[in-house]
Design an enzyme around this catalytic site. Structure first.
Site, short mmCIF file in Angstrom:
data_model
loop_
_atom_site.label_atom_id
_atom_site.label_comp_id
_atom_site.label_asym_id
_atom_site.label_seq_id
_atom_site.Cartn_x
_atom_site.Cartn_y
_atom_site.Cartn_z
CG HIS A 65 -9.85 117.97 17.65
ND1 HIS A 65 -9.36 117.55 18.85
CD2 HIS A 65 -9.08 119.02 17.27
CE1 HIS A 65 -8.33 118.31 19.20
NE2 HIS A 65 -8.14 119.21 18.25
CD GLU A 129 -5.24 120.81 20.61
OE1 GLU A 129 -4.64 121.81 20.20
OE2 GLU A 129 -6.27 120.37 20.08
CG ASN A 219 -3.37 129.59 15.12
OD1 ASN A 219 -3.09 128.90 14.14
ND2 ASN A 219 -3.83 130.82 15.00
NE ARG A 227 13.15 146.88 23.34
CZ ARG A 227 12.34 147.85 22.91
NH1 ARG A 227 11.03 147.68 22.99
NH2 ARG A 227 12.81 148.98 22.43
CG HIS A 251 -6.73 128.65 12.43
ND1 HIS A 251 -7.89 128.19 11.81
CD2 HIS A 251 -6.83 128.27 13.73
CE1 HIS A 251 -8.62 127.55 12.71
NE2 HIS A 251 -8.01 127.59 13.87
CG ASP A 274 -7.06 122.29 15.39
OD1 ASP A 274 -7.41 121.31 16.08
OD2 ASP A 274 -6.97 123.44 15.85
CB ALA A 312 -13.94 125.98 18.28
N GLY A 313 -10.84 125.18 16.46
CA GLY A 313 -10.39 124.29 15.40
C GLY A 313 -10.84 124.81 14.05
#
Length: 390
Positions: A65, A129, A219, A227, A251, A274, A312-313
């Site tokens: 980004h 995104e 993420n 299950r 992450h 990211d 945030a990234g």
């Protein structure tokens, strides 16, 4: 730069394996030769002695980004070029520009502006995104701006990118999700499953409709349960899916990364950053689309509002990812090269030009020292960072 340049004496990572004391010869922006027998190919050109170093392909980032205090969501060439330059200095020679959720018209404006940089060869394409993601898994996206993936709105963003849209992340379980996946595939745009609250079965439907990438697996999606295997199992098990992984130690737990990497394999894993604007910067406050992010100890989190505290990234660069993968996660250099270069290049349909060290391909190269710290970057035959080796 001399007409021909030879990077000599390094361990060179080729698709066929590692060549000790290899030579990579470059001319006119392309790789001329690479291997143990290319030592004389440079003729009277520039010869760079890299004994004790590694030469690997330039890194390819599917999901970034911003960086250097700049964001692709600014929609300005000045900020975008600053972000590009930051990541290039850290070895990323090919990248998509990722947007974040915003007003639809504003995201379309950003895409139009970014398309010009794609046409100039600075970027490999645009990755959307949001805003077509789940409100239950929005992460660092502004919840009030989310919307269902109406195919007409999806088409609006794709058209705004003027043929440079490469990927779109969406939640396929939302109304219009599967139709939008099909639309993207027909338009030649990668449909990526992410920021989703999807079930296992609904994710399988999206894959059958043509989805081929998992946006930062684990993420912003339901956890893998015994299950209710959810999207993680569906995405990991299917050979048609390439999974993005953010390898920063925040992450993903190392055991989770190992599980994913060894289930999917290096040919289906694309390490990504990211990264937001704080990549390459000190701690502080940074914008991420309409959101404000605080970076503390290198970890970026939303600073206020209903999603405050959400990661945030990242502040990663791909040279950091390489070093961590080899020295902490125990991956081989060859596996790491595939996940950072060859696999994402294949995903983008650029394997004929980038992603590996082979004659005829762009001379996009990264030089690492014996401890896997970056010391040199070449893009299309020109030094971005020229190595000093003694």
């Amino acid at each position: 730069m001399a007409e021909r340049t030879a990077l000599a004496g390094a361990r060179v990572v080729l698709p066929s394996g590692i060549v000790e004391s290899g030579v990579v010869t470059v001319a006119d922006g392309r790789i001329v030769s690479a291997g143990p027998d290319a030592a004389d190919a440079a003729g009277g050109g520039d010869r760079v002695d890299l004994a004790g170093h590694w030469v690997v392909p330039g890194f390819v980032d599917l999901h970034v980004h911003g960086g250097g205090g700049a964001s692709f969501s600014s929609g300005t060439a000045e900020e975008s070029l600053r972000a590009i330059a930051t990541h290039r200095r850290h070895g990323t020679t090919t990248m998509l520009a990722s947007t974040v959720t915003g007003d639809l018209d504003e995201v379309a404006r950003q895409a139009h502006a970014l398309s010009e940089l794609v046409e100039q060869g600075e970027l490999a394409g645009v990755h959307f995104e949001g805003p077509f993601i789940s409100p239950h898994r929005c992460g660092a996206h502004e919840p009030t701006l989310l919307r269902d993936p109406d195919p007409a709105d999806v088409r609006k963003l794709v058209d705004a990118a003027r043929g440079t849209a490469k990927m779109m992340t969406l939640a396929p379980e939302l109304p219009g999700g599967l139709d939008s996946v099909r639309l993207l595939v027909e338009a030649g745009v990668i449909a990526a499953v992410g920021h989703t609250d999807s079930t296992y079965d609904a994710t399988r439907e999206a894959i059958e409709a043509g989805a081929s990438v998992a946006t930062h697996l684990f993420n912003a999606m339901p956890s893998l349960l015994h299950r209710a295997p959810g999207p993680v199992a569906a995405l990991l098990e299917d050979e048609r899916i390439t999974v993005e992984l953010i390898n920063d130690g925040t992450h993903l737990h190392p055991a989770t990364l190992e599980l994913a990497f060894h289930r999917a394999g290096a040919d289906r894993v694309a390490f990504i950053t990211d990264a937001m604007g704080a990549a390459g910067m000190e701690d502080g406050i940074f914008p991420l689309g309409p959101m404000k992010v605080e970076v503390k100890d290198g970890v970026a989190r939303i600073s206020d509002g209903p999603t405050a505290g959400s990661i945030a990234g990242s502040t990663l660069t791909l040279d950091q990812v390489f070093r961590r993968a080899v020295t902490i996660d125990g991956l081989s250099v060859e596996q790491t090269v595939r996940a950072l270069s060859a696999t994402p290049a294949r995903v983008l349909g650029l394997s004929d030009r980038v992603g590996s060290i082979e004659p005829g391909k762009d001379a996009d190269l990264v030089v690492l020292d014996e401890h896997f710290a970056l010391v040199g970057v070449m893009r299309r035959g020109a030094w971005v960072v020229r190595p000093t080796t003694g």
